[in-house]
Design a protein around this motif. Structure first.
Motif, PDB file in Angstrom:
ATOM      1  N   PHE A 111       0.831  -1.202   0.000  1.00 11.99           N
ATOM      2  CA  PHE A 111       0.000   0.000   0.000  1.00 11.99           C
ATOM      3  C   PHE A 111       0.869   1.257   0.000  1.00 11.99           C
ATOM      4  CE2 PHE A 111      -4.041  -2.031   0.675  1.00 11.99           C
ATOM      5  CZ  PHE A 111      -3.687  -3.242   1.250  1.00 11.99           C
ATOM      6  N   ASP A 112       0.364   2.305  -0.625  1.00  8.44           N
ATOM      7  CA  ASP A 112       1.063   3.585  -0.616  1.00  8.44           C
ATOM      8  C   ASP A 112       0.033   4.689  -0.837  1.00  8.44           C
ATOM      9  OD1 ASP A 112       3.074   5.816  -1.563  1.00  8.44           O
ATOM     10  OD2 ASP A 112       4.340   4.135  -0.991  1.00  8.44           O
ATOM     11  N   GLN A 113       0.407   5.941  -0.517  1.00  5.28           N
ATOM     12  CA  GLN A 113      -0.543   7.033  -0.718  1.00  5.28           C
ATOM     13  C   GLN A 113      -0.182   7.866  -1.952  1.00  5.28           C
ATOM     14  OE1 GLN A 113      -0.542   9.670   2.674  1.00  5.28           O
ATOM     15  NE2 GLN A 113       1.401  10.611   2.105  1.00  5.28           N
ATOM     16  N   ASN A 116       1.242   8.385  -7.966  1.00  4.77           N
ATOM     17  CA  ASN A 116       2.144   7.935  -9.040  1.00  4.77           C
ATOM     18  C   ASN A 116       2.587   6.493  -8.860  1.00  4.77           C
ATOM     19  OD1 ASN A 116       2.188  10.446 -10.350  1.00  4.77           O
ATOM     20  ND2 ASN A 116       3.660  11.206  -8.846  1.00  4.77           N
ATOM     21  N   LYS A 117       2.468   5.999  -7.625  1.00  6.04           N
ATOM     22  CA  LYS A 117       2.913   4.623  -7.361  1.00  6.04           C
ATOM     23  C   LYS A 117       1.751   3.644  -7.410  1.00  6.04           C
ATOM     24  CE  LYS A 117       6.942   5.967  -4.689  1.00  6.04           C
ATOM     25  NZ  LYS A 117       7.844   5.721  -3.563  1.00  6.04           N
ATOM     26  N   ILE A 118       0.573   4.137  -7.081  1.00 11.35           N
ATOM     27  CA  ILE A 118      -0.595   3.249  -7.025  1.00 11.35           C
ATOM     28  C   ILE A 118      -0.838   2.636  -8.400  1.00 11.35           C
ATOM     29  CG2 ILE A 118      -3.123   3.242  -6.741  1.00 11.35           C
ATOM     30  CD1 ILE A 118      -2.577   5.364  -4.458  1.00 11.35           C
ATOM     31  N   PRO A 152       7.162  10.878  10.332  1.00  8.82           N
ATOM     32  CA  PRO A 152       5.981  11.649  10.722  1.00  8.82           C
ATOM     33  C   PRO A 152       4.663  10.952  10.381  1.00  8.82           C
ATOM     34  CG  PRO A 152       7.535  13.028   9.506  1.00  8.82           C
ATOM     35  CD  PRO A 152       8.005  11.621   9.362  1.00  8.82           C
ATOM     36  N   GLU A 153       4.720   9.972   9.477  1.00 10.13           N
ATOM     37  CA  GLU A 153       3.500   9.276   9.045  1.00 10.13           C
ATOM     38  C   GLU A 153       3.271   7.966   9.793  1.00 10.13           C
ATOM     39  OE1 GLU A 153       1.210  10.134   6.587  1.00 10.13           O
ATOM     40  OE2 GLU A 153       2.186  12.085   6.744  1.00 10.13           O
ATOM     41  N   ALA A 154       4.255   7.526  10.577  1.00 13.93           N
ATOM     42  CA  ALA A 154       4.211   6.157  11.114  1.00 13.93           C
ATOM     43  C   ALA A 154       3.026   5.914  12.045  1.00 13.93           C
ATOM     44  CB  ALA A 154       5.528   5.841  11.830  1.00 13.93           C
ATOM     45  N   THR A 187      10.009  -3.042  16.773  1.00  9.39           N
ATOM     46  CA  THR A 187      10.669  -1.977  16.018  1.00  9.39           C
ATOM     47  C   THR A 187      11.947  -2.546  15.435  1.00  9.39           C
ATOM     48  OG1 THR A 187       9.799  -0.381  17.591  1.00  9.39           O
ATOM     49  CG2 THR A 187      11.560   0.378  16.148  1.00  9.39           C
ATOM     50  N   ALA A 188      12.123  -2.387  14.139  1.00 17.47           N
ATOM     51  CA  ALA A 188      13.341  -2.884  13.494  1.00 17.47           C
ATOM     52  C   ALA A 188      14.322  -1.738  13.383  1.00 17.47           C
ATOM     53  CB  ALA A 188      13.027  -3.435  12.107  1.00 17.47           C
ATOM     54  N   ASP A 189      15.556  -1.974  13.786  1.00 20.26           N
ATOM     55  CA  ASP A 189      16.518  -0.886  13.692  1.00 20.26           C
ATOM     56  C   ASP A 189      17.880  -1.420  13.304  1.00 20.26           C
ATOM     57  OD1 ASP A 189      17.460   1.878  15.896  1.00 20.26           O
ATOM     58  OD2 ASP A 189      18.018   1.354  13.847  1.00 20.26           O
TER      59      ASP A 189
HETATM   60  N1  NAD Z   1      14.809   0.624  10.744  1.00 16.91           N
HETATM   61  C1  NAD Z   1      15.841   0.788   9.916  1.00 16.91           C
HETATM   62  O1  NAD Z   1      16.909   0.266  10.125  1.00 16.91           O
HETATM   63  C2  NAD Z   1      15.608   1.643   8.668  1.00 16.91           C
HETATM   64  C3  NAD Z   1      16.493   1.606   7.572  1.00 16.91           C
HETATM   65  C4  NAD Z   1      16.202   2.412   6.471  1.00 16.91           C
HETATM   66  C5  NAD Z   1      15.059   3.210   6.464  1.00 16.91           C
HETATM   67  N2  NAD Z   1      14.249   3.222   7.564  1.00 16.91           N
HETATM   68  C6  NAD Z   1      13.011   4.011   7.635  1.00 16.91           C
HETATM   69  O2  NAD Z   1      12.049   3.402   6.747  1.00 16.91           O
HETATM   70  C7  NAD Z   1      11.162   4.413   6.257  1.00 16.91           C
HETATM   71  C8  NAD Z   1      11.116   4.372   4.735  1.00 16.91           C
HETATM   72  O3  NAD Z   1      12.381   4.701   4.196  1.00 16.91           O
HETATM   73  P1  NAD Z   1      12.548   4.844   2.626  1.00 16.91           P
HETATM   74  O4  NAD Z   1      13.958   5.244   2.366  1.00 16.91           O
HETATM   75  O5  NAD Z   1      12.022   3.645   1.947  1.00 16.91           O
HETATM   76  O6  NAD Z   1      11.570   6.091   2.318  1.00 16.91           O
HETATM   77  P2  NAD Z   1      10.812   6.467   0.959  1.00 16.91           P
HETATM   78  O7  NAD Z   1      10.561   7.920   1.028  1.00 16.91           O
HETATM   79  O8  NAD Z   1      11.562   5.917  -0.230  1.00 16.91           O
HETATM   80  O9  NAD Z   1       9.443   5.642   1.039  1.00 16.91           O
HETATM   81  C9  NAD Z   1       8.376   6.034   1.855  1.00 16.91           C
HETATM   82  C10 NAD Z   1       7.076   5.661   1.119  1.00 16.91           C
HETATM   83  O10 NAD Z   1       5.982   5.826   2.028  1.00 16.91           O
HETATM   84  C11 NAD Z   1       4.889   6.424   1.311  1.00 16.91           C
HETATM   85  N3  NAD Z   1       4.028   7.076   2.287  1.00 16.91           N
HETATM   86  C12 NAD Z   1       4.266   8.229   2.967  1.00 16.91           C
HETATM   87  N4  NAD Z   1       3.243   8.482   3.803  1.00 16.91           N
HETATM   88  C13 NAD Z   1       2.336   7.498   3.643  1.00 16.91           C
HETATM   89  C14 NAD Z   1       1.073   7.229   4.232  1.00 16.91           C
HETATM   90  N5  NAD Z   1       0.553   8.029   5.163  1.00 16.91           N
HETATM   91  N6  NAD Z   1       0.396   6.127   3.835  1.00 16.91           N
HETATM   92  C15 NAD Z   1       0.935   5.293   2.898  1.00 16.91           C
HETATM   93  N7  NAD Z   1       2.124   5.501   2.305  1.00 16.91           N
HETATM   94  C16 NAD Z   1       2.826   6.597   2.677  1.00 16.91           C
HETATM   95  C17 NAD Z   1       5.556   7.341   0.307  1.00 16.91           C
HETATM   96  O11 NAD Z   1       4.677   7.660  -0.774  1.00 16.91           O
HETATM   97  C18 NAD Z   1       6.767   6.523  -0.103  1.00 16.91           C
HETATM   98  O12 NAD Z   1       6.486   5.689  -1.209  1.00 16.91           O
HETATM   99  C19 NAD Z   1      11.651   5.746   6.834  1.00 16.91           C
HETATM  100  O13 NAD Z   1      10.926   6.022   8.021  1.00 16.91           O
HETATM  101  C20 NAD Z   1      13.106   5.448   7.174  1.00 16.91           C
HETATM  102  O14 NAD Z   1      13.591   6.292   8.207  1.00 16.91           O
HETATM  103  C21 NAD Z   1      14.496   2.443   8.619  1.00 16.91           C
END
Ligand code: NAD
Ligand code: NAD
Lengths: 202, 202
Positions: A111-113, A116-118, A152-154, A187-189
């Motif tokens: 899923f995505d919002q 352009n990706k949908i 901010p969206e999590a 939480t994965a980190d």
């Molecule tokens: N835990 C880890 O070790 C780790 C490693 C890398 C990235 N991250 C985190 O993972 C997340 C994603 O990173 P990324 O580089 O893929 O980012 P990205 O910007 O490439 O992807 C984020 C996607 O989420 C979508 N999105 C945004 N708000 C949304 C919503 N409300 N509903 C549905 N879709 C929504 C966007 O359209 C986008 O496609 C970030 O929070 C980043 O900090 C974590």
């Protein structure tokens, strides 16, 4: 229910046992396991005895049997359906990661919002709009939601997943999110991996 | 050198302590830490005593002091330069992940073999060709290499990173790779997170 600390160790044992199995090694002692994994052998024996496996003196544990046993405990002997929200870089990498499928954890919906990706396909899966989340989670019996949206969206996305009916959430965004008590949250980190490595490179 | 098992726990303590600190909580007991992290409080006290911190009776541990102490041990009080090879979905997600930078682990160079990607910028970093690996690792004093290429390429890339002079490798590809004894190697695998979650969702 077994303790969190034991549950965390089981996938680590499983990965190691599968590696042995792939190398055609069918028995292993708690000493060997402990040495390779950096876990006290007495702890390993205690964990496995908890599940009724006491090993055999002089032989150790049977690798294929243990693999099946741990998979059953982790419920990996049946497929668990997973939805991923946030089809960005991390989301697509996870969706394509074949090891999940081999381990019977199957990402079955994305899923995505972003309009352009949908509709775009990642492998065989189309990226669906958030409006289809509830219906899809019900239809496909999805139990776990993966969050790979920006920080901010999590929380908003977590609320949507909980409302849709998932029972567990794996959050990759670097922010603490809140979920009801009955929902499991991890939480994965990946920083912890890098930090541990940083310690060793002297 | 402290044991692998302790080193694995330190980043977990650190993440939790930083969370407390961000919530303005300045002291914590080993009981509270143990309960939240699923680690035996006696083990926590033992680990911290190892580094000269014995806490204070009735008060517990000072959170800011412990954070600094653990960062020093993990050498996170100085910046460690990291190179990433494989600027695909996972590689780009890691490169953009701000938490690494905050933790003084800094991805300072990206490499790929795809001519369509070479020269493109990810944030401020250009994607460089593999031919520039050796010179860049020397010039930027890079100590760690991250491997985010497909599994069949991982060993080849590991050999290149070792030859270039890194001292540690973090491998994301789902395959066992071989490195010389003096090179530290960690394998990152997000399946263990999903598997542990799968156990809890009943
Ligand atoms: N835990 C880890 O070790 C780790 C490693 C890398 C990235 N991250 C985190 O993972 C997340 C994603 O990173 P990324 O580089 O893929 O980012 P990205 O910007 O490439 O992807 C984020 C996607 O989420 C979508 N999105 C945004 N708000 C949304 C919503 N409300 N509903 C549905 N879709 C929504 C966007 O359209 C986008 O496609 C970030 O929070 C980043 O900090 C974590
Ligand atoms: N450990 C985990 O939990 C986890 C999670 C997701 C993905 N992965 C793994 O991470 C890796 C990358 O996944 P992805 O989805 O980003 O793949 P991807 O195909 O999007 O990216 C791979 C990149 O590596 C580059 N590449 C290939 N061979 C190379 C070489 N010899 N030298 C330099 N660059 C090279 C490609 O040009 C491409 O840009 C895969 O091995 C995947 O299985 C692991």
């Amino acid at each position: 229910k077994i303790s969190e600390a034991v549950v965390r160790r089981l996938p680590v044992y499983l990965r190691y046992l599968q590696y042995l199995n792939e190398s055609s090694i069918r028995t292993v002692s708690s000493q060997e396991m402990g040495q390779t994994l950096g876990i006290n052998p007495a702890q390993i024996r205690k964990d496995l005895a908890y599940f009724g496996d006491f090993g055999r003196k002089g032989i150790g544990y049977e690798v294929p049997y243990l693999i099946e046993k741990i998979k059953q405990i982790l419920k990996l002997d049946r497929t668990i359906q997973v939805a991923l929200v946030g089809a960005g870089h991390l989301g697509i990498a996870l969706s394509n990661y074949n090891r999940f499928t081999r381990e019977k954890l199957s990402i079955v919906a994305l899923f995505d919002q972003d309009p352009n990706k949908i509709g775009c396909k990642i492998g065989l899966l189309p990226i669906q709009p958030m409006s289809e989340l509830n219906a899809t989670v019900s239809r496909l019996d999805i139990q776990i939601g993966i969050i790979t949206v920006p920080a901010p969206e999590a929380q908003r996305v977590a609320d949507r997943l909980v409302a849709a009916g998932v029972r567990g959430i794996l959050n990759f965004a670097p922010v603490k999110i809140k979920v009801p008590d009955e929902i499991s949250l991890r939480t994965a980190d990946l920083t912890t991996e890098l930090q541990a490595l940083a310690y060793y490179i002297d």
